[in-house]
Write a protein that holds these residues in place. Structure first.
Motif: not given
Length: 204
Positions: A133-146
């Motif tokens: 991933g590229l990031a994870v937020d305070d909810r535990g949700l992941r941002l992938g590469r797309g």
């Protein structure tokens, strides 16, 4: 699939990748050693007989030390092989000599398992899945590469009723307050960075 048409995601991906591109080889190696040490202490990985992971490339948070440590521990480590439709097949990691460099079109070359392919459904037998991933937020949700490859993996896990621990390996600066989310996004159990483990859901 991840919505690349969403400007916020595109901008955030670009900014995060720009920071990664500024890391030196020494930065990446030092972070990889710290990531492996922290990840190996996770109950999710201590108790898993099979772990689906991936081989980091370029300035991604390094996974090679962790793969070798899991393999040495006797864990069955599954690694992905990219299919033409961006879905993932899987093979078993048997040490550094079991990887082969594969170039998919004009993309960066990937290191993939050289042995037999086990099929896309092999991931459903894993007790833990390490997600890039590229990031994870305070909810535990992941941002992938797309690319959507791991959205397919997560959908396959859900359809099969499998419930492995989902863990993301990131740099410290990539744990952010909020990432753009889709209705189908699943939170991860934990994010591991070189300096800490942040947990969103307890071990299953």
């Amino acid at each position: 699939m991840e919505a690349d048409a969403e400007p916020d995601k595109r901008t955030l991906r670009r900014d995060l990748l720009a920071v990664r591109s500024g890391l030196t080889a020494a930065d990446v190696q030092e972070a990889a050693a710290a990531l492996a040490a922290r990840a190996l202490g996770l109950p999710e990985l201590e108790h898993a007989r099979t772990v689906a992971a991936y081989v980091s490339v370029g300035s991604e948070p390094g996974t090679r030390a962790l793969l070798d440590a899991l393999h040495a521990r006797g864990v069955r480590v599954l690694l992905p092989a990219l299919l033409p439709d961006n879905d993932l097949d899987w093979g078993t990691y048997a040490g550094e000599g079991s990887l082969v460099e594969v170039r998919h079109g004009g993309r960066m070359a990937l290191l993939e398992p050289s042995g037999d392919r086990l099929g896309p459904d092999a991931v459903t037998g894993a007790g833990a899945v390490l997600l890039p991933g590229l990031a994870v937020d305070d909810r535990g949700l992941r941002l992938g590469r797309g690319g959507g490859s791991y959205d397919r993996v997560l959908a396959r896990l859900e359809r099969s009723g499998a419930d492995p621990a989902l863990v993301v390996l990131l740099y410290d600066s990539e744990v952010v307050p909020r990432v753009p989310a889709e209705p189908h996004d699943r939170p991860v159990q934990a994010v591991v960075t070189p300096s800490r483990v942040r947990r969103f859901h307890g071990p299953s």
